[in-house]
Design a protein around this motif. Structure first.
Motif, PDB file in Angstrom:
ATOM      1  N   LEU A 149       0.814  -1.218   0.000  1.00 29.70           N
ATOM      2  CA  LEU A 149       0.000   0.000   0.000  1.00 29.70           C
ATOM      3  C   LEU A 149       0.851   1.273   0.000  1.00 29.70           C
ATOM      4  CD1 LEU A 149      -2.685  -1.108   2.594  1.00 29.70           C
ATOM      5  CD2 LEU A 149      -3.030  -0.758   0.144  1.00 29.70           C
ATOM      6  N   ASN A 150       2.156   1.116   0.177  1.00 27.92           N
ATOM      7  CA  ASN A 150       3.041   2.284   0.218  1.00 27.92           C
ATOM      8  C   ASN A 150       3.090   2.999  -1.125  1.00 27.92           C
ATOM      9  OD1 ASN A 150       3.619   1.454   2.793  1.00 27.92           O
ATOM     10  ND2 ASN A 150       5.686   0.756   2.361  1.00 27.92           N
ATOM     11  N   GLU A 151       3.362   4.286  -1.090  1.00 31.74           N
ATOM     12  CA  GLU A 151       3.493   5.095  -2.309  1.00 31.74           C
ATOM     13  C   GLU A 151       4.443   4.409  -3.286  1.00 31.74           C
ATOM     14  OE1 GLU A 151       2.557   7.975  -4.864  1.00 31.74           O
ATOM     15  OE2 GLU A 151       1.744   7.879  -2.841  1.00 31.74           O
ATOM     16  N   GLY A 152       4.018   4.290  -4.521  1.00 28.11           N
ATOM     17  CA  GLY A 152       4.821   3.651  -5.555  1.00 28.11           C
ATOM     18  C   GLY A 152       4.593   2.159  -5.678  1.00 28.11           C
ATOM     19  N   SER A 153       3.874   1.585  -4.742  1.00 31.08           N
ATOM     20  CA  SER A 153       3.568   0.160  -4.791  1.00 31.08           C
ATOM     21  C   SER A 153       2.240  -0.055  -5.508  1.00 31.08           C
ATOM     22  CB  SER A 153       3.486  -0.406  -3.373  1.00 31.08           C
ATOM     23  OG  SER A 153       4.741  -0.357  -2.745  1.00 31.08           O
ATOM     24  N   PRO A 154       2.013  -1.273  -6.026  1.00 28.90           N
ATOM     25  CA  PRO A 154       0.779  -1.515  -6.791  1.00 28.90           C
ATOM     26  C   PRO A 154      -0.503  -1.172  -6.048  1.00 28.90           C
ATOM     27  CG  PRO A 154       2.301  -3.322  -7.085  1.00 28.90           C
ATOM     28  CD  PRO A 154       2.886  -2.442  -6.013  1.00 28.90           C
TER      29      PRO A 154
ATOM     30  N   SER B 125      -1.870   2.355  -6.325  1.00 26.93           N
ATOM     31  CA  SER B 125      -2.324   2.823  -7.635  1.00 26.93           C
ATOM     32  C   SER B 125      -3.799   3.198  -7.598  1.00 26.93           C
ATOM     33  CB  SER B 125      -2.122   1.719  -8.679  1.00 26.93           C
ATOM     34  OG  SER B 125      -2.870   1.975  -9.846  1.00 26.93           O
ATOM     35  N   GLU B 126      -4.167   4.172  -8.393  1.00 21.99           N
ATOM     36  CA  GLU B 126      -5.577   4.546  -8.514  1.00 21.99           C
ATOM     37  C   GLU B 126      -6.411   3.409  -9.097  1.00 21.99           C
ATOM     38  OE1 GLU B 126      -5.136   6.730 -12.875  1.00 21.99           O
ATOM     39  OE2 GLU B 126      -5.818   7.883 -11.158  1.00 21.99           O
ATOM     40  N   HIS B 127      -5.755   2.445  -9.747  1.00 20.99           N
ATOM     41  CA  HIS B 127      -6.462   1.318 -10.363  1.00 20.99           C
ATOM     42  C   HIS B 127      -6.731   0.181  -9.385  1.00 20.99           C
ATOM     43  CE1 HIS B 127      -6.232   3.117 -14.299  1.00 20.99           C
ATOM     44  NE2 HIS B 127      -4.978   3.421 -14.020  1.00 20.99           N
ATOM     45  N   CYS B 128      -6.074   0.213  -8.223  1.00 21.82           N
ATOM     46  CA  CYS B 128      -6.325  -0.774  -7.181  1.00 21.82           C
ATOM     47  C   CYS B 128      -7.373  -0.192  -6.238  1.00 21.82           C
ATOM     48  CB  CYS B 128      -5.047  -1.105  -6.419  1.00 21.82           C
ATOM     49  SG  CYS B 128      -5.310  -2.354  -5.133  1.00 21.82           S
ATOM     50  N   LEU B 129      -8.583  -0.714  -6.304  1.00 15.09           N
ATOM     51  CA  LEU B 129      -9.693  -0.176  -5.529  1.00 15.09           C
ATOM     52  C   LEU B 129      -9.903  -0.909  -4.208  1.00 15.09           C
ATOM     53  CD1 LEU B 129     -12.171   0.374  -8.492  1.00 15.09           C
ATOM     54  CD2 LEU B 129     -10.493   1.968  -7.527  1.00 15.09           C
TER      55      LEU B 129
END
Length: 105
Positions: A29-34, A37-41
């Motif tokens: 969940l860290n910045e830059g991790s998948p 992403s805005e696509h991971c809801l």
């Protein structure tokens, strides 16, 4: 955005490594991790109530393509490389098509 692709993964850690596995998964969940992403809801890490070395991950994505694109990236590959040595066996996956739901953490 609407999730059109998702899955549940069950990961079994080596004995007494469940805590470390959870810690590493949450870095997704860290910045830059998948997971950031805005696509991971949906990115939910849970533990088995009966076995602390069994960890479940539920993910919901805007599309299967976005999931695969992000998991082909360096951040995801690095995370997987850190997780693999903790596992007692191959993860088990169940894919699904999200319909509707709610998440509040």
């Amino acid at each position: 955005m609407i999730a059109t692709y998702g899955f549940n993964a069950t990961l079994t850690a080596r004995p007494a490594m469940g805590d470390r596995l959870v810690e590493l998964l949450l870095t997704g969940l860290n910045e830059g991790s998948p997971g950031a992403s805005e696509h991971c809801l949906v990115y939910l890490v849970s533990r088995s109530a009966s076995d602390p070395d069994v960890v479940h991950v539920t993910e919901g994505w805007t599309s299967e393509g976005e999931h695969h694109r992000l998991f082909a990236g360096e951040a995801a590959r690095a995370l997987v490389a850190r997780i693999d040595p903790l596992l007692a066996k191959e993860p088990e996956y169940t894919d699904y098509v999200p319909v509707r739901g709610k998440a509040a953490f």
